[in-house]
Design a protein around this motif. Structure first.
Motif, mmCIF file in Angstrom:
data_model
loop_
_atom_site.group_PDB
_atom_site.id
_atom_site.type_symbol
_atom_site.label_atom_id
_atom_site.label_comp_id
_atom_site.label_asym_id
_atom_site.label_seq_id
_atom_site.Cartn_x
_atom_site.Cartn_y
_atom_site.Cartn_z
ATOM 1 N N TRP A 1 0.841 -1.205 0.000
ATOM 2 C CA TRP A 1 0.000 0.000 0.000
ATOM 3 C C TRP A 1 0.877 1.256 0.000
ATOM 4 C CZ3 TRP A 1 -5.371 0.863 0.095
ATOM 5 C CH2 TRP A 1 -5.772 2.164 0.445
ATOM 6 N N TYR A 2 1.856 1.284 0.882
ATOM 7 C CA TYR A 2 2.687 2.486 0.987
ATOM 8 C C TYR A 2 3.727 2.568 -0.127
ATOM 9 C CZ TYR A 2 0.114 3.858 5.004
ATOM 10 O OH TYR A 2 -0.931 4.266 5.810
ATOM 11 N N GLU A 3 4.095 1.454 -0.708
ATOM 12 C CA GLU A 3 4.898 1.506 -1.933
ATOM 13 C C GLU A 3 4.106 2.191 -3.043
ATOM 14 O OE1 GLU A 3 7.767 -2.467 -1.531
ATOM 15 O OE2 GLU A 3 5.818 -2.612 -2.538
ATOM 16 N N THR A 4 2.803 1.961 -3.055
ATOM 17 C CA THR A 4 1.956 2.611 -4.056
ATOM 18 C C THR A 4 1.800 4.093 -3.758
ATOM 19 O OG1 THR A 4 0.781 0.497 -4.298
ATOM 20 C CG2 THR A 4 -0.232 2.428 -5.307
ATOM 21 N N ILE A 5 1.700 4.446 -2.477
ATOM 22 C CA ILE A 5 1.726 5.866 -2.098
ATOM 23 C C ILE A 5 2.986 6.527 -2.660
ATOM 24 C CG2 ILE A 5 2.174 7.413 -0.136
ATOM 25 C CD1 ILE A 5 -0.694 6.886 -0.109
ATOM 26 N N ALA A 6 4.112 5.818 -2.542
ATOM 27 C CA ALA A 6 5.387 6.369 -3.010
ATOM 28 C C ALA A 6 5.410 6.539 -4.526
ATOM 29 C CB ALA A 6 6.542 5.477 -2.566
ATOM 30 N N LYS A 7 4.642 5.738 -5.248
ATOM 31 C CA LYS A 7 4.600 5.880 -6.702
ATOM 32 C C LYS A 7 3.929 7.183 -7.121
ATOM 33 C CE LYS A 7 4.533 0.939 -7.834
ATOM 34 N NZ LYS A 7 3.725 -0.179 -8.404
ATOM 35 N N VAL A 8 2.903 7.583 -6.387
ATOM 36 C CA VAL A 8 2.162 8.788 -6.782
ATOM 37 C C VAL A 8 2.623 10.033 -6.025
ATOM 38 C CG1 VAL A 8 0.137 7.488 -7.514
ATOM 39 C CG2 VAL A 8 0.263 8.307 -5.155
ATOM 40 N N MET A 9 3.247 9.829 -4.858
ATOM 41 C CA MET A 9 3.735 10.956 -4.053
ATOM 42 C C MET A 9 5.085 10.588 -3.438
ATOM 43 S SD MET A 9 0.211 12.164 -2.110
ATOM 44 C CE MET A 9 -0.181 10.493 -1.552
ATOM 45 N N PRO A 10 6.106 10.411 -4.257
ATOM 46 C CA PRO A 10 7.390 9.920 -3.725
ATOM 47 C C PRO A 10 7.997 10.819 -2.661
ATOM 48 C CG PRO A 10 7.625 10.739 -5.979
ATOM 49 C CD PRO A 10 6.158 10.641 -5.707
ATOM 50 N N GLU A 11 7.689 12.099 -2.723
ATOM 51 C CA GLU A 11 8.262 13.031 -1.749
ATOM 52 C C GLU A 11 7.597 12.925 -0.381
ATOM 53 O OE1 GLU A 11 4.584 14.991 -3.233
ATOM 54 O OE2 GLU A 11 6.157 13.729 -4.106
ATOM 55 N N ARG A 12 6.500 12.196 -0.306
ATOM 56 C CA ARG A 12 5.731 12.150 0.944
ATOM 57 C C ARG A 12 6.128 10.997 1.864
ATOM 58 N NH1 ARG A 12 0.666 14.758 0.025
ATOM 59 N NH2 ARG A 12 1.168 16.610 -1.209
ATOM 60 N N LEU A 13 6.781 9.962 1.326
ATOM 61 C CA LEU A 13 6.987 8.738 2.104
ATOM 62 C C LEU A 13 8.393 8.656 2.673
ATOM 63 C CD1 LEU A 13 5.612 6.055 2.975
ATOM 64 C CD2 LEU A 13 6.777 5.003 1.046
ATOM 65 N N ILE A 14 8.471 8.336 3.964
ATOM 66 C CA ILE A 14 9.731 8.059 4.646
ATOM 67 C C ILE A 14 9.659 6.627 5.161
ATOM 68 C CG2 ILE A 14 11.226 8.657 6.598
ATOM 69 C CD1 ILE A 14 10.045 11.498 6.467
ATOM 70 N N TRP A 15 10.594 5.789 4.734
ATOM 71 C CA TRP A 15 10.646 4.425 5.254
ATOM 72 C C TRP A 15 11.413 4.445 6.570
ATOM 73 C CZ3 TRP A 15 7.414 1.118 3.280
ATOM 74 C CH2 TRP A 15 7.053 1.213 1.934
ATOM 75 N N LEU B 1 -8.786 14.539 -5.731
ATOM 76 C CA LEU B 1 -9.546 13.332 -6.062
ATOM 77 C C LEU B 1 -8.961 12.578 -7.260
ATOM 78 C CD1 LEU B 1 -11.941 11.946 -4.740
ATOM 79 C CD2 LEU B 1 -13.436 13.060 -6.406
ATOM 80 N N PRO B 2 -8.527 13.251 -8.334
ATOM 81 C CA PRO B 2 -7.870 12.500 -9.416
ATOM 82 C C PRO B 2 -6.622 11.755 -8.938
ATOM 83 C CG PRO B 2 -8.548 14.653 -10.210
ATOM 84 C CD PRO B 2 -8.768 14.657 -8.727
ATOM 85 N N LEU B 3 -5.868 12.358 -8.022
ATOM 86 C CA LEU B 3 -4.700 11.672 -7.463
ATOM 87 C C LEU B 3 -5.134 10.459 -6.651
ATOM 88 C CD1 LEU B 3 -1.590 11.739 -7.014
ATOM 89 C CD2 LEU B 3 -2.057 13.025 -4.918
ATOM 90 N N PHE B 4 -6.193 10.615 -5.882
ATOM 91 C CA PHE B 4 -6.735 9.492 -5.113
ATOM 92 C C PHE B 4 -7.129 8.352 -6.052
ATOM 93 C CE2 PHE B 4 -10.357 7.212 -3.307
ATOM 94 C CZ PHE B 4 -9.893 6.876 -2.044
ATOM 95 N N ASP B 5 -7.822 8.686 -7.128
ATOM 96 C CA ASP B 5 -8.249 7.656 -8.083
ATOM 97 C C ASP B 5 -7.052 6.984 -8.754
ATOM 98 O OD1 ASP B 5 -10.903 8.173 -7.515
ATOM 99 O OD2 ASP B 5 -11.180 9.535 -9.209
ATOM 100 N N ARG B 6 -6.041 7.777 -9.062
ATOM 101 C CA ARG B 6 -4.837 7.199 -9.673
ATOM 102 C C ARG B 6 -4.155 6.246 -8.704
ATOM 103 N NH1 ARG B 6 0.730 9.987 -10.374
ATOM 104 N NH2 ARG B 6 1.872 8.437 -11.586
ATOM 105 N N PHE B 7 -4.056 6.649 -7.463
ATOM 106 C CA PHE B 7 -3.456 5.801 -6.438
ATOM 107 C C PHE B 7 -4.213 4.476 -6.314
ATOM 108 C CE2 PHE B 7 -4.050 4.612 -1.909
ATOM 109 C CZ PHE B 7 -2.826 3.987 -1.713
ATOM 110 N N ILE B 8 -5.528 4.545 -6.199
ATOM 111 C CA ILE B 8 -6.335 3.331 -6.065
ATOM 112 C C ILE B 8 -6.157 2.438 -7.293
ATOM 113 C CG2 ILE B 8 -8.692 2.437 -5.927
ATOM 114 C CD1 ILE B 8 -7.651 3.650 -3.299
ATOM 115 N N GLY B 9 -6.083 3.048 -8.460
ATOM 116 C CA GLY B 9 -5.923 2.278 -9.685
ATOM 117 C C GLY B 9 -4.599 1.553 -9.789
ATOM 118 N N LEU B 10 -3.594 2.020 -9.064
ATOM 119 C CA LEU B 10 -2.272 1.396 -9.094
ATOM 120 C C LEU B 10 -2.108 0.281 -8.064
ATOM 121 C CD1 LEU B 10 0.016 4.539 -9.556
ATOM 122 C CD2 LEU B 10 -0.407 2.726 -11.232
#
Length: 206
Positions: free
Chosen positions: A155-169, A189-198
């Motif tokens: 899930w959080y790897e997918t977060i990193a795909k759409v918002m790489p600057e937001r995730l800290i491991w 909302l488009p970003l949310f939909d893109r995230f869910i789609g990935l």
């Protein structure tokens, strides 16, 4: 600025939050009577979304008052039902129902993306050892949480795909610097939909 701290039970996120977040902490919390998705999946999804929206509202209020909120677990909490579906502990309909309610809440600005996500991965054996040492906290569903770990990582790897600057491991030694600029993608909302789609499907495929 809203920071989310995530990881499975006994990963150390709550300890980190209590040691580092101080007055900015939004504690993990649950309704006194937890919704039963087996009895009424749609109503359970609605009630969980309402609870999650309350936690998000608390975080926004904390941010407004103090400039920072640190959430012990993500108020969006959509990852949990998705991970349950991934390991066969929930039906696809359960996931889709909560997704629908959560998407509507994002559209209404009652749920949103955090400014930073800090995710603590952990070896299952180490998590078990930490659970055994922490006798103060009952963890009746610990075995299930171990099974969810890999799905939460995805899930959080997918977060990193759409918002790489937001995730800290991992969990850093101190809180990140507070960003005072508004986050234009919080309710995107488009970003949310893109995230869910990935997100991977139940079989693990795209």
């Amino acid at each position: 600025m809203i920071i989310v701290v995530e990881g499975i039970s006994a990963a150390g996120k709550t300890t980190w939050c209590h040691q580092r977040a101080g007055e900015y902490l939004i504690k993990e919390s649950y309704p006194e009577k937890r919704p039963d998705r087996h009895a009424d999946p749609s109503e359970a999804a609605r009630l969980w979304t309402e609870w999650n929206a309350k936690r998000w509202s608390d975080a926004v209020a904390m941010e407004r008052a103090k400039g920072l909120a640190v959430c012990d677990t993500d108020p969006l909490k959509l990852h949990f039902i998705w991970a349950l579906w991934q390991v066969g502990e929930a039906q696809e309909a359960d996931w889709l129902s909560q997704l629908e309610f959560s998407r509507a809440a994002v559209s209404d600005r009652r749920l949103g993306f955090a400014d930073r996500y800090m995710f603590k991965t952990i070896d299952p054996l180490l998590a078990q050892q930490q659970r055994d040492r922490d006798t103060a906290r009952p963890r009746p569903n610990f075995g299930l949480h171990l099974r969810l770990h890999n799905s939460l990582v995805r899930w959080y790897e997918t977060i990193a795909k759409v918002m790489p600057e937001r995730l800290i491991w991992g969990l850093p030694g101190m809180l990140p610097s507070i960003e005072m600029t508004a986050n234009p993608r919080r309710y995107d909302l488009p970003l949310f939909d893109r995230f869910i789609g990935l997100l991977p499907g139940r079989s693990g495929g795209p």
